[in-house]
Scaffold this motif. Structure first.
Motif, PDB file in Angstrom:
ATOM      1  N   ALA A   1      -2.085   6.440   0.606  1.00 35.24           N
ATOM      2  CA  ALA A   1      -3.175   5.837  -0.164  1.00 35.24           C
ATOM      3  C   ALA A   1      -4.434   5.689   0.681  1.00 35.24           C
ATOM      4  O   ALA A   1      -5.535   5.573   0.149  1.00 35.24           O
ATOM      5  N   VAL A   2      -4.262   5.708   2.010  1.00 33.41           N
ATOM      6  CA  VAL A   2      -5.384   5.522   2.923  1.00 33.41           C
ATOM      7  C   VAL A   2      -5.545   6.763   3.797  1.00 33.41           C
ATOM      8  O   VAL A   2      -4.605   7.190   4.471  1.00 33.41           O
TER       9      VAL A   2
ATOM     10  N   VAL B   1      -7.213  -2.202  -1.732  1.00 32.60           N
ATOM     11  CA  VAL B   1      -6.074  -2.235  -0.822  1.00 32.60           C
ATOM     12  C   VAL B   1      -6.397  -3.159   0.341  1.00 32.60           C
ATOM     13  O   VAL B   1      -7.564  -3.373   0.687  1.00 32.60           O
ATOM     14  N   GLU B   2      -5.346  -3.681   0.965  1.00 35.24           N
ATOM     15  CA  GLU B   2      -5.509  -4.580   2.102  1.00 35.24           C
ATOM     16  C   GLU B   2      -4.418  -4.251   3.125  1.00 35.24           C
ATOM     17  O   GLU B   2      -3.253  -4.108   2.778  1.00 35.24           O
TER      18      GLU B   2
ATOM     19  N   ARG C   1     -11.956   3.407  -3.478  1.00 36.12           N
ATOM     20  CA  ARG C   1     -12.723   4.460  -2.788  1.00 36.12           C
ATOM     21  C   ARG C   1     -13.559   3.909  -1.634  1.00 36.12           C
ATOM     22  O   ARG C   1     -14.488   4.557  -1.153  1.00 36.12           O
TER      23      ARG C   1
ATOM     24  N   LEU D   1     -10.375  -3.010   1.412  1.00 32.00           N
ATOM     25  CA  LEU D   1     -11.171  -1.911   0.873  1.00 32.00           C
ATOM     26  C   LEU D   1     -11.147  -1.932  -0.639  1.00 32.00           C
ATOM     27  O   LEU D   1     -10.079  -2.034  -1.258  1.00 32.00           O
TER      28      LEU D   1
ATOM     29  N   THR E   1      -7.434   5.425  -3.498  1.00 39.41           N
ATOM     30  CA  THR E   1      -6.953   4.995  -4.812  1.00 39.41           C
ATOM     31  C   THR E   1      -8.075   4.328  -5.607  1.00 39.41           C
ATOM     32  O   THR E   1      -9.172   4.060  -5.096  1.00 39.41           O
TER      33      THR E   1
ATOM     34  N   VAL F   1       0.877  -1.182   0.000  1.00 41.84           N
ATOM     35  CA  VAL F   1       0.000   0.000   0.000  1.00 41.84           C
ATOM     36  C   VAL F   1       0.902   1.215   0.000  1.00 41.84           C
ATOM     37  O   VAL F   1       1.641   1.448   0.964  1.00 41.84           O
TER      38      VAL F   1
ATOM     39  N   ARG G   1     -10.445   5.344   4.662  1.00 39.71           N
ATOM     40  CA  ARG G   1     -10.945   5.470   3.293  1.00 39.71           C
ATOM     41  C   ARG G   1      -9.812   5.188   2.301  1.00 39.71           C
ATOM     42  O   ARG G   1      -8.702   5.718   2.434  1.00 39.71           O
ATOM     43  N   ASN G   2     -10.097   4.364   1.325  1.00 40.58           N
ATOM     44  CA  ASN G   2      -9.158   4.086   0.239  1.00 40.58           C
ATOM     45  C   ASN G   2      -9.239   5.223  -0.770  1.00 40.58           C
ATOM     46  O   ASN G   2     -10.283   5.442  -1.392  1.00 40.58           O
TER      47      ASN G   2
END
Length: 502
Positions: A111-112, A141-142, A219, A216, A137, A107, A134-135
């Protein structure tokens, strides 16, 4: 100049109590939240170090329930972008992730987005955290979120290094459903509990924390609620607040602080903001005792307690904005007024207290603050507050109701305050662990002679003579208003004699 990021007993100095060291450090960058008697002091990133040797944490009734609270994202601390705690009982932080690698899932930095909202509730005795991630990108993502805690239930005097007392038993933390319980069976026979509730249920329940595995979409959002609730066997645990109650805490917390306060309007935006912030800060210091009687505490974190001098002076300076807390302060101090000679507490008949503590060490009698009376100025200042309250309210009700306490305070100034009968009220510390200096400059080296040498007791402070003079003048006015002309004239003559002698 002290390092601004340090709030730990790195170096120590013996200035408050002879032969006893105290913590030295700065909380310039700390986030301070307080509502009623519950307060939380954290680092600027909202965390509390898990390591020992600091003063951050969650406090209630002279006990630090929580002394460690750290949030990590995939094992790393998030980066703080912005934070505010202007409301006093609520803080909001904007954070972001560093570069992450969680089980091969990379990540990139920032990005978060992480929004951390924290609310302290006096009614529920809770610290409620809501973490929204909140993502940002367009790719999934994890990552993981880890919450870790420490709860040692330390007395505030032990944290400061002033006294060492008996210790009870810290029980092993245990999970019940989605709530992690820390429990301390105090040496004072009082059980203290910190319950930490997680919502939703964590993926991993740790010995002293919890972990989440977050996935996530582009978005995507995820919300985690962590509620820390303190309780004692004197005030047993009750249900955690619902989401609706949590929202009402935010809406009603500040409103309650201002409901009895005079409004200040100005054409100057700067002055308006200064006044608004000042009143908010005063709201932060409002505390309660004995079933809800209000007073202004002396300061966070070490001095959230009833202090004679500090609580009186703040009540005096805020009479124009709220007379009710002055009345409550007057009544509280009258309730704890000295009634007998007690050398351990430096108590004398008619004397107004210096400091009242309610923690484990106080309950065990290991410290004299139950209350401690080592102050020379609280008694005349209390009389001044009674007089000024009457001026602002136009009433003599308090004066008439508290006549026995007022007579006792006046007698203290003559009989016990001026022991050597030189016409001045003076002090000398009577116990080994008491305050060497008992005016507003109460550090051990705070009072010096003209040549720089330390003053030797008995010490008559110049400002205290002014307080005594004003106390007699204010009381003379009230006696005259109530028809006791001879008593009023007697006090006026005594005040004039002091003025001429001075």
């Amino acid at each position: 100049m002290a390092e601004q990021s340090v709030f730990a007993p790195g170096t120590e100095r013996g200035d408050l109590v002879p032969g006893v060291s105290t913590i030295e450090g700065s909380i310039t960058d700390a986030l301070v939240l307080k509502n009623g008697n519950l307060f939380f002091v954290s680092q600027s990133d909202a965390s509390v170090p898990l390591a020992r040797g600091h003063g951050f944490g969650l406090y209630y009734q002279d006990c630090r329930f929580l002394n460690g609270y750290e949030l990590t994202i995939s094992g790393r601390k998030p980066e703080v972008l912005i934070h505010t705690a202007e409301a006093g009982f609520m803080a909001t932080l904007g954070l972001s992730n560093p570069d992450l690698n969680f089980d091969g899932h990379v990540v990139p930095k920032h990005a978060v987005e992480m929004r951390w909202e924290r609310v302290v509730s006096a009614d529920e005795l809770t610290l409620s955290d809501t973490l929204l991630v909140r993502n940002l990108t367009t790719e999934p993502v994890e990552f993981s979120l880890e919450f870790r805690f420490e709860a040692a239930f330390e007395d505030i005097f032990a944290i400061r290094g002033l006294f060492e007392g008996k210790r009870g038993t810290c029980h092993k933390p245990e999970w019940r459903g989605d709530t992690l319980y820390f429990r301390y069976a105090g040496a004072d026979k009082l059980d203290r509990v910190l319950a930490i509730q997680f919502e939703p249920s964590p993926n991993e329940k740790l010995a002293k924390g919890a972990g989440y595995r977050i996935q996530l979409d582009a978005r995507g959002l995820h919300e985690t609620k962590v509620t820390l609730k303190v309780s004692t066997s004197e005030r047993p645990d009750c249900a955690f607040p619902s989401p609706a109650e949590h929202a009402s805490q935010k809406a009603g917390g500040l409103r309650r602080w201002f409901e009895n306060t005079a409004e200040v309007h100005s054409s100057s935006r700067i002055l308006s903001r200064v006044m608004d912030r000042s009143l908010r800060d005063l709201g932060l210091l409002r505390s309660t005792l004995d079933g809800g009687a209000g007073y202004f505490a002396a300061g966070v974190p070490w001095f959230v307690a009833l202090f004679g001098r500090d609580s009186i002076i703040t009540a005096l300076q805020t009479l124009a904005y709220d007379c009710s807390i002055a009345e409550q302060t007057i009544r509280l101090l009258a309730r704890y007024q000295g009634t007998k000679l007690n050398g351990y507490r430096e108590e004398e008949p008619g004397k107004i207290l210096h400091e009242l503590r309610v923690g484990e060490m106080a309950r065990l009698g290991e410290i004299p603050h139950t209350p401690y009376y080592g102050t020379v100025d609280a008694t005349p200042l209390w009389l001044v507050l009674v007089g000024k309250h009457s001026v602002w309210t136009g009433e003599t009700r308090l004066f008439e109701e508290l006549r026995p306490q007022i007579d006792a305070a006046l007698n203290w100034m003559e009989q016990y305050g001026d022991v050597d009968r030189d016409g001045y009220v003076e002090y000398s510390c009577k116990i080994e662990k008491g305050l060497a200096n008992q005016g507003w400059k109460d550090s051990g080296d705070g009072i010096v002679n003209a040549d720089g040498s330390l003053a030797e007791p008995p010490i008559a402070l110049v400002e205290v003579q002014g307080y005594v003079y004003e106390a007699k003048i204010e009381m003379a006015k009230l006696f005259r208003r109530c028809g006791e002309v001879e008593r009023a004239a007697e006090l006026e003559r005594s005040a004039q004699t002091l003025r001429e002698h001075f």
